[in-house]
Design a protein around this motif. Sequence first.
Motif, PDB file in Angstrom:
ATOM      1  N   ASN A 169      -5.254  -9.849 -11.034  1.00 45.58           N
ATOM      2  CA  ASN A 169      -6.190  -9.881  -9.905  1.00 45.58           C
ATOM      3  C   ASN A 169      -6.617  -8.453  -9.594  1.00 45.58           C
ATOM      4  OD1 ASN A 169      -7.676 -10.390  -7.636  1.00 45.58           O
ATOM      5  ND2 ASN A 169      -5.931 -10.862  -6.315  1.00 45.58           N
ATOM      6  N   LYS A 170      -7.760  -8.049 -10.149  1.00 47.32           N
ATOM      7  CA  LYS A 170      -8.230  -6.678  -9.945  1.00 47.32           C
ATOM      8  C   LYS A 170      -8.651  -6.421  -8.505  1.00 47.32           C
ATOM      9  CE  LYS A 170     -13.026  -7.662 -11.274  1.00 47.32           C
ATOM     10  NZ  LYS A 170     -14.111  -7.321 -12.213  1.00 47.32           N
ATOM     11  N   ASN A 171      -8.846  -7.482  -7.718  1.00 45.15           N
ATOM     12  CA  ASN A 171      -9.242  -7.332  -6.317  1.00 45.15           C
ATOM     13  C   ASN A 171      -8.041  -7.303  -5.365  1.00 45.15           C
ATOM     14  OD1 ASN A 171     -12.002  -7.385  -6.983  1.00 45.15           O
ATOM     15  ND2 ASN A 171     -11.995  -9.625  -7.026  1.00 45.15           N
ATOM     16  N   ASN A 172      -6.834  -7.201  -5.910  1.00 46.81           N
ATOM     17  CA  ASN A 172      -5.637  -7.137  -5.072  1.00 46.81           C
ATOM     18  C   ASN A 172      -5.572  -5.743  -4.436  1.00 46.81           C
ATOM     19  OD1 ASN A 172      -3.077  -7.198  -3.940  1.00 46.81           O
ATOM     20  ND2 ASN A 172      -2.191  -8.364  -5.631  1.00 46.81           N
ATOM     21  N   VAL A 173      -6.114  -5.624  -3.252  1.00 45.47           N
ATOM     22  CA  VAL A 173      -6.251  -4.322  -2.586  1.00 45.47           C
ATOM     23  C   VAL A 173      -4.881  -3.723  -2.268  1.00 45.47           C
ATOM     24  CG1 VAL A 173      -7.126  -3.173  -0.514  1.00 45.47           C
ATOM     25  CG2 VAL A 173      -8.507  -4.908  -1.671  1.00 45.47           C
ATOM     26  N   GLN A 174      -3.941  -4.570  -1.833  1.00 50.45           N
ATOM     27  CA  GLN A 174      -2.615  -4.053  -1.496  1.00 50.45           C
ATOM     28  C   GLN A 174      -1.934  -3.422  -2.715  1.00 50.45           C
ATOM     29  OE1 GLN A 174      -0.808  -7.599   0.202  1.00 50.45           O
ATOM     30  NE2 GLN A 174      -1.029  -6.766   2.270  1.00 50.45           N
ATOM     31  N   ALA A 175      -2.029  -4.095  -3.865  1.00 47.36           N
ATOM     32  CA  ALA A 175      -1.431  -3.557  -5.086  1.00 47.36           C
ATOM     33  C   ALA A 175      -2.103  -2.250  -5.492  1.00 47.36           C
ATOM     34  CB  ALA A 175      -1.529  -4.583  -6.222  1.00 47.36           C
ATOM     35  N   ARG A 176      -3.429  -2.184  -5.328  1.00 48.34           N
ATOM     36  CA  ARG A 176      -4.149  -0.974  -5.718  1.00 48.34           C
ATOM     37  C   ARG A 176      -3.807   0.205  -4.800  1.00 48.34           C
ATOM     38  NH1 ARG A 176      -7.894  -0.677  -9.504  1.00 48.34           N
ATOM     39  NH2 ARG A 176      -8.223  -2.920  -9.587  1.00 48.34           N
ATOM     40  N   ASN A 177      -3.689  -0.067  -3.493  1.00 52.21           N
ATOM     41  CA  ASN A 177      -3.301   0.997  -2.565  1.00 52.21           C
ATOM     42  C   ASN A 177      -1.888   1.507  -2.849  1.00 52.21           C
ATOM     43  OD1 ASN A 177      -5.757   0.880  -1.241  1.00 52.21           O
ATOM     44  ND2 ASN A 177      -5.015  -0.485   0.370  1.00 52.21           N
ATOM     45  N   LEU A 178      -0.968   0.574  -3.136  1.00 50.00           N
ATOM     46  CA  LEU A 178       0.404   0.976  -3.443  1.00 50.00           C
ATOM     47  C   LEU A 178       0.462   1.757  -4.746  1.00 50.00           C
ATOM     48  CD1 LEU A 178       3.392   0.946  -2.795  1.00 50.00           C
ATOM     49  CD2 LEU A 178       3.568  -1.302  -3.885  1.00 50.00           C
ATOM     50  N   LEU A 179      -0.339   1.347  -5.732  1.00 52.40           N
ATOM     51  CA  LEU A 179      -0.375   2.078  -6.998  1.00 52.40           C
ATOM     52  C   LEU A 179      -0.860   3.513  -6.769  1.00 52.40           C
ATOM     53  CD1 LEU A 179      -0.080   2.131 -10.065  1.00 52.40           C
ATOM     54  CD2 LEU A 179      -2.391   1.196 -10.248  1.00 52.40           C
ATOM     55  N   GLY A 180      -1.863   3.682  -5.892  1.00 47.90           N
ATOM     56  CA  GLY A 180      -2.323   5.030  -5.565  1.00 47.90           C
ATOM     57  C   GLY A 180      -1.234   5.857  -4.925  1.00 47.90           C
ATOM     58  N   LEU A 181      -0.453   5.243  -4.021  1.00 47.63           N
ATOM     59  CA  LEU A 181       0.648   5.966  -3.378  1.00 47.63           C
ATOM     60  C   LEU A 181       1.713   6.379  -4.392  1.00 47.63           C
ATOM     61  CD1 LEU A 181       1.234   3.996  -0.049  1.00 47.63           C
ATOM     62  CD2 LEU A 181       0.492   6.366  -0.284  1.00 47.63           C
ATOM     63  N   VAL A 182       2.021   5.495  -5.336  1.00 44.81           N
ATOM     64  CA  VAL A 182       3.026   5.812  -6.354  1.00 44.81           C
ATOM     65  C   VAL A 182       2.556   6.978  -7.220  1.00 44.81           C
ATOM     66  CG1 VAL A 182       4.229   4.942  -8.393  1.00 44.81           C
ATOM     67  CG2 VAL A 182       4.005   3.491  -6.376  1.00 44.81           C
ATOM     68  N   TYR A 183       1.261   6.931  -7.623  1.00 44.85           N
ATOM     69  CA  TYR A 183       0.717   8.042  -8.408  1.00 44.85           C
ATOM     70  C   TYR A 183       0.803   9.352  -7.611  1.00 44.85           C
ATOM     71  CZ  TYR A 183      -1.276   5.253 -12.220  1.00 44.85           C
ATOM     72  OH  TYR A 183      -1.441   4.474 -13.325  1.00 44.85           O
ATOM     73  N   TYR A 184       0.460   9.285  -6.329  1.00 41.07           N
ATOM     74  CA  TYR A 184       0.499  10.476  -5.481  1.00 41.07           C
ATOM     75  C   TYR A 184       1.915  11.045  -5.392  1.00 41.07           C
ATOM     76  CZ  TYR A 184      -0.303  13.449  -1.393  1.00 41.07           C
ATOM     77  OH  TYR A 184      -0.376  14.515  -0.531  1.00 41.07           O
ATOM     78  N   GLU A 185       2.900  10.160  -5.293  1.00 44.07           N
ATOM     79  CA  GLU A 185       4.293  10.598  -5.183  1.00 44.07           C
ATOM     80  C   GLU A 185       4.775  11.232  -6.490  1.00 44.07           C
ATOM     81  OE1 GLU A 185       7.841  11.275  -3.146  1.00 44.07           O
ATOM     82  OE2 GLU A 185       5.843  10.695  -2.465  1.00 44.07           O
ATOM     83  N   MET A 186       4.192  10.817  -7.621  1.00 49.15           N
ATOM     84  CA  MET A 186       4.563  11.393  -8.912  1.00 49.15           C
ATOM     85  C   MET A 186       3.810  12.687  -9.196  1.00 49.15           C
ATOM     86  SD  MET A 186       4.592   7.890 -11.186  1.00 49.15           S
ATOM     87  CE  MET A 186       5.025   8.687 -12.721  1.00 49.15           C
ATOM     88  N   GLY A 187       2.955  13.113  -8.269  1.00 44.73           N
ATOM     89  CA  GLY A 187       2.174  14.332  -8.467  1.00 44.73           C
ATOM     90  C   GLY A 187       0.841  14.101  -9.127  1.00 44.73           C
ATOM     91  N   GLU A 188       0.515  12.848  -9.477  1.00 47.91           N
ATOM     92  CA  GLU A 188      -0.764  12.506 -10.115  1.00 47.91           C
ATOM     93  C   GLU A 188      -1.796  12.206  -9.017  1.00 47.91           C
ATOM     94  OE1 GLU A 188      -1.198  12.689 -13.259  1.00 47.91           O
ATOM     95  OE2 GLU A 188       0.815  12.658 -14.127  1.00 47.91           O
ATOM     96  N   VAL A 189      -2.267  13.269  -8.351  1.00 47.64           N
ATOM     97  CA  VAL A 189      -3.129  13.089  -7.182  1.00 47.64           C
ATOM     98  C   VAL A 189      -4.470  12.496  -7.581  1.00 47.64           C
ATOM     99  CG1 VAL A 189      -4.174  14.268  -5.222  1.00 47.64           C
ATOM    100  CG2 VAL A 189      -1.982  15.037  -6.097  1.00 47.64           C
ATOM    101  N   VAL A 190      -5.020  12.936  -8.705  1.00 49.75           N
ATOM    102  CA  VAL A 190      -6.336  12.453  -9.129  1.00 49.75           C
ATOM    103  C   VAL A 190      -6.298  10.951  -9.417  1.00 49.75           C
ATOM    104  CG1 VAL A 190      -8.128  12.673 -10.867  1.00 49.75           C
ATOM    105  CG2 VAL A 190      -6.957  14.708 -10.036  1.00 49.75           C
ATOM    106  N   LYS A 191      -5.253  10.492 -10.094  1.00 48.51           N
ATOM    107  CA  LYS A 191      -5.135   9.054 -10.357  1.00 48.51           C
ATOM    108  C   LYS A 191      -4.988   8.275  -9.053  1.00 48.51           C
ATOM    109  CE  LYS A 191      -3.100   9.259 -14.991  1.00 48.51           C
ATOM    110  NZ  LYS A 191      -1.955   8.864 -15.839  1.00 48.51           N
ATOM    111  N   GLY A 192      -4.216   8.838  -8.118  1.00 50.98           N
ATOM    112  CA  GLY A 192      -4.065   8.159  -6.829  1.00 50.98           C
ATOM    113  C   GLY A 192      -5.388   8.037  -6.100  1.00 50.98           C
TER     114      GLY A 192
END
Length: 473
Positions: free
Chosen positions: A63-86
Amino acid sequence: MRCYNCGCQLSEKDFCTGCGADVALYKRIMYTSNFFYNEGLEKANVRDLSGAVTSLRQSLKFNKNNVQARNLLGLVYYEMGEVVKGLSEWVISKNLRSKKNIADDYIDMIQQNPSRLDTINQTIKKYNLALGYCQQDSLDLAVIQLKKVLSLNPKYVRAHQLLALLYMKAEEWEKAGKELDKCSRIDTGNTTTRRYRKEVDKMLEKADSAKAKGTTRKKKIAEDTIKYQSGNETIIQPINHRDSKGVSVALNIGIGIIIGVAAACFLILPAKEDADTNAAQEELRIVSEQSDKKTSTIEELEQELRQIREENEQLEQEVNDYAGNDGKMEVVDGLLNAVSVYMESPENTERVGQALEKIDAQAAEQVESEHFRSLYRILLTEAGPSVAASYYKSGMDAYQKEMFEEAIEDLEKAAEYDPENGDILYNLGNAYRQNDNREEAIQAYTQVVEKFPGTERARRSQNFLKELNEGIE
């Protein structure tokens, strides 16, 4: 959950009560997406960030429209230092749901902090520069750049891993272990970190095992022997000698005395005389050989000295010739001076800019030494943006006061040190236009349109180009 066809709220039935559409497969897909989202959330809570990324990406596949999953994925990327991906994930989430979306807060948190954006930009540039150094086998420079990256972004997992890999290459296993520990604290389930950790632990165990064997052997020798001092000599004796009985010792001493006296009378004295004679002859032979060797060494050194003098004279002639040809030595001196100024006071952009202006860029690129050209480009990369910012500020101050000649002079220098800055090119074009430098203005606006298409600066530059071209006609 709502129907994909009519938007009606779905019930427990396998069909939509509003439009009658078959939603059995649709509901299964949505449930699967939510399952992977929950799994990713659980992994993120225990800092298994790599596992969380895998689960959340799987959720978005269903489900590409799963906004909650996409927001959480951005947070995980940000926590790993991958700010651009987040940021990419949050921008997509915002486009999917423009209102009441927490991704707005995440994006504003970064975009409204210019210093944070600049730090992210510098982090990416320095990490890419470190990768380039690795490809050039300049590992020391790569380590320096990675340390700078981690000082700006301590949570950048990939930078920690690359730095640990460089330490492993240099066989600095303890330093590599410390970097991998930092990776594990950020992301507990990263497979790359675990693979590196296994290799480091293996090498550390070998080193510890070798130290332990050496210690055990020394301890065993110490336990099997005793030591005591006799005058200036240290006597080492096996332990079992201490158990000898007094009678046996006395008997052995008496026998030894008798044998010693006999040996002295019949064997030792004549043998000692022969030994003294032989020792004197051997000493004479050794002295003679050493004298011959020293004579040969002196001749060799004198020959090497003559060769060194000849080579020195040749090098001096080459240096004089080199310094006299097209000012290359002057370019080298200018670069050394600029590097010295930057290392002493990198924040003094005025002094750094004055030092860089003394270097002929065209002559610098024609120097045969690849190391020289690399150092010159690194200096421009490190100091260029800050020098450009200083000239840009003074140029805009002059522009606001309608001192267009001075503005053009400073803005041209700013564009030289930071040619990819759209604001500098755009305002340089404005200064040319206000000073009636029509051709230069057209050239500057054209660069803005070509390098930054689709931006507000490009649109305004296009309008000014239209006006200037109409004026020529």
